[in-house]
Design a protein around this motif. Structure first.
Motif, short mmCIF file in Angstrom:
data_model
loop_
_atom_site.label_atom_id
_atom_site.label_comp_id
_atom_site.label_asym_id
_atom_site.label_seq_id
_atom_site.Cartn_x
_atom_site.Cartn_y
_atom_site.Cartn_z
N PRO A 222 66.78 35.78 24.79
CA PRO A 222 67.58 34.56 24.67
C PRO A 222 66.87 33.32 25.19
CG PRO A 222 68.27 35.84 26.56
CD PRO A 222 67.16 36.60 25.92
N THR A 223 66.21 32.60 24.30
CA THR A 223 65.58 31.32 24.62
C THR A 223 65.99 30.32 23.57
OG1 THR A 223 63.61 32.00 23.39
CG2 THR A 223 63.59 32.36 25.76
N HIS A 224 66.45 29.17 23.99
CA HIS A 224 67.05 28.23 23.04
C HIS A 224 66.10 27.71 21.98
CE1 HIS A 224 69.01 24.68 21.40
NE2 HIS A 224 70.13 25.27 21.72
N PRO A 225 64.87 27.32 22.30
CA PRO A 225 64.02 26.73 21.24
C PRO A 225 63.77 27.65 20.05
CG PRO A 225 63.12 26.27 23.40
CD PRO A 225 64.20 27.26 23.60
N ALA A 226 63.67 28.96 20.29
CA ALA A 226 63.36 29.87 19.19
C ALA A 226 64.62 30.32 18.46
CB ALA A 226 62.61 31.09 19.71
N MET B 135 75.08 39.83 10.25
CA MET B 135 74.21 40.16 9.13
C MET B 135 72.75 39.82 9.42
SD MET B 135 74.91 39.00 5.22
CE MET B 135 74.24 39.86 3.81
N PHE B 136 72.49 39.10 10.51
CA PHE B 136 71.13 38.58 10.73
C PHE B 136 70.10 39.70 10.87
CE2 PHE B 136 67.70 37.23 13.61
CZ PHE B 136 67.14 36.25 12.81
N ALA B 137 70.39 40.71 11.69
CA ALA B 137 69.40 41.77 11.92
C ALA B 137 69.08 42.57 10.66
CB ALA B 137 69.86 42.69 13.05
N ALA C 175 62.15 34.46 9.65
CA ALA C 175 63.40 34.84 10.33
C ALA C 175 63.94 33.69 11.18
CB ALA C 175 63.17 36.08 11.21
N ILE C 176 63.04 32.90 11.76
CA ILE C 176 63.47 31.74 12.55
C ILE C 176 64.16 30.72 11.66
CG2 ILE C 176 62.70 29.82 13.99
CD1 ILE C 176 62.54 32.53 15.37
N ILE C 177 63.58 30.43 10.49
CA ILE C 177 64.20 29.47 9.57
C ILE C 177 65.52 30.04 9.03
CG2 ILE C 177 63.87 28.11 7.48
CD1 ILE C 177 60.87 28.38 7.89
N ASN C 178 65.55 31.35 8.81
CA ASN C 178 66.78 31.99 8.37
C ASN C 178 67.89 31.77 9.38
OD1 ASN C 178 68.61 33.68 6.97
ND2 ASN C 178 67.91 35.47 8.10
N MET C 179 67.56 31.92 10.67
CA MET C 179 68.56 31.69 11.71
C MET C 179 69.01 30.23 11.72
SD MET C 179 68.38 32.61 15.76
CE MET C 179 68.23 34.35 15.42
N SER C 180 68.07 29.31 11.51
CA SER C 180 68.43 27.89 11.44
C SER C 180 69.44 27.64 10.33
CB SER C 180 67.17 27.04 11.20
OG SER C 180 66.18 27.28 12.15
N SER C 181 69.19 28.26 9.17
CA SER C 181 70.04 28.01 8.01
C SER C 181 71.41 28.65 8.15
CB SER C 181 69.37 28.56 6.75
OG SER C 181 69.36 29.97 6.74
#
Length: 404
Positions: free
Chosen positions: A24-28, A375-377, A388-394
């Protein structure tokens, strides 16, 4: 979603997998939550999502508070569009109490909720751009979120966690400065939004990073309970404002934007299109206010609507009502109520069971981020870590709404 990925085992000497704690780190991860993933090089092989790092037990706290004192808790769900949470809760209590709202109050609420939707979508789409390297677009459009917060500040004195409105309406009417700022926003924001789209919509780098990435079928989205822009990006036109109209949304003319492939690019396009529709709704709301009686900003329900401070200081009856409402002295009907609104991330629901007492017997928040995140994992399997990082952003997962 790719269900045809090779199966890896720890016993296979040809494969050396790396276990990585993503968060759990906010920037990522854009919030205080964690994904324990296994990587084969830069490809995600498997992952397990965990939450609970900021769990605040809001539902249990709410069961020990009078209805009015629950509003600040809702602020801290999706804090990117707090007024939608506030008004969704107020409408839930109004449904319980069978309060009929004046049209002017409905229109004022719609204007504020659509401004909130725009602020929420600004955050999501500019962060998608930032995570693909487009910092200029992020900084340029983000300033208009501040302009929206200035409108909220003029209406209620707060910006982020607004605690805006009351059960039965608003604390006060909108002043001329607030209306002037709304009109200015309707003039300036479309220009900026068009420029934002011109920088990204046909940008080769942006398209390569988002088109075809994390594509989801309508069937998979429905199976996982997706709602909001994520579901609509897959081609399903479900919108609570249309399917179960509330707050006089049936009086407004607007479209429900949908995508086709459910990938990151479609999610971006759907949110942009929704901002244009929100602008249309706000313009219609401003026009409709001209045909409603001036000065009406709450329903006539003295048993549940807090009286003005001036009356409390000078009128004994108002003082008594104020005390009884704040302390929860007025019993509400025994009933079971569910009310949903279209939040920034999807269907935001409030399931309230009342036993006739001063506080809810049971209260459950249907938080769209909590539903969407499951559904993310599985959808990340086979994806590169950077994607995966951009996917989480979207997905616009807001930690406060995920982990109430």
């Amino acid at each position: 979603m790719n269900h045809n990925q090779p199966v890896y085992t720890d016993n296979d000497p040809q494969n050396e997998l790396v276990t990585l704690n993503l968060g759990p780190t906010h920037p990522a991860t854009h919030g205080v939550f964690q994904n324990v993933i296994q990587l084969d090089g830069e490809i995600i092989v498997s992952g397990v999502s965990t939450i609970g790092y900021i769990h605040r037990a809001f539902e249990k706290i709410a069961e020990h508070r009078p209805f009015y004192q629950i509003t600040p808790l809702t602020d801290r769900l999706n804090y990117c569009s707090s007024p939608i949470n506030n008004m969704g809760w107020h409408m839930t209590v109004e449904k319980l109490l069978n309060i009929q709202m004046p049209k002017r109050v409905d229109y004022l609420r719609v204007i504020v909720m659509e401004l909130s939707r725009i602020a929420d979508h600004i955050i999501c789409n500019t962060i998608i751009a930032q995570d693909t390297g487009a910092t200029t677009t992020f900084l340029y459009l983000f300033q208009f979120r501040e302009h929206i917060y200035e409108i909220f500040e003029e209406i209620c004195g707060a910006r982020l966690t607004t605690n805006i409105g009351r059960i039965g309406g608003f604390e006060r009417d909108f002043n001329e400065i607030a209306f002037a700022k709304i009109n200015k926003f309707l003039t300036t924001f479309p220009v900026a939004l068009k420029e934002f789209e011109s920088l990204l919509d046909r940008n080769r780098i942006f398209i390569d990073r988002t088109s075809g990435v994390a594509a989801v079928t309508a069937e998979a989205a429905l199976d996982y309970g997706w709602t909001g822009p994520l579901l609509r990006s897959t081609g399903v036109d479900y919108d609570v404002r249309i399917s179960e109209p509330y707050c006089s949304y049936e009086d407004f003319d607007f479209e429900v934007p949908v995508g086709t492939s459910g990938d990151i690019y479609d999610r971006y396009l759907v949110r942009n299109a929704e901002m244009w529709e929100s602008l249309k709704i706000i313009e219609q709301g401003m026009e409709k206010l001209k045909h409603e009686p001036a000065g009406v900003f709450h329903a006539d329900v003295p048993e549940f609507y807090l009286p003005a401070k001036e009356e409390v200081y000078n009128n004994m009856e108002a003082l008594i009502y104020h005390f009884k409402i704040v302390m929860g002295e007025i019993d509400a009907p025994k009933a079971e109520v569910y009310h949903a609104v279209e939040g920034g991330n999807g269907e935001l629901g409030f399931y309230l069971i009342n036993d006739g007492g001063r506080t809810p017997y049971r209260l459950h928040f249907r938080r769209p981020s909590f539903i969407n995140y499951q559904m993310f994992a599985p959808m990340s399997v086979g994806m590169m870590l950077s994607d995966a990082i951009i996917n989480m952003s979207s997905m616009n997962i807001i930690a406060g709404e995920l982990d109430a």
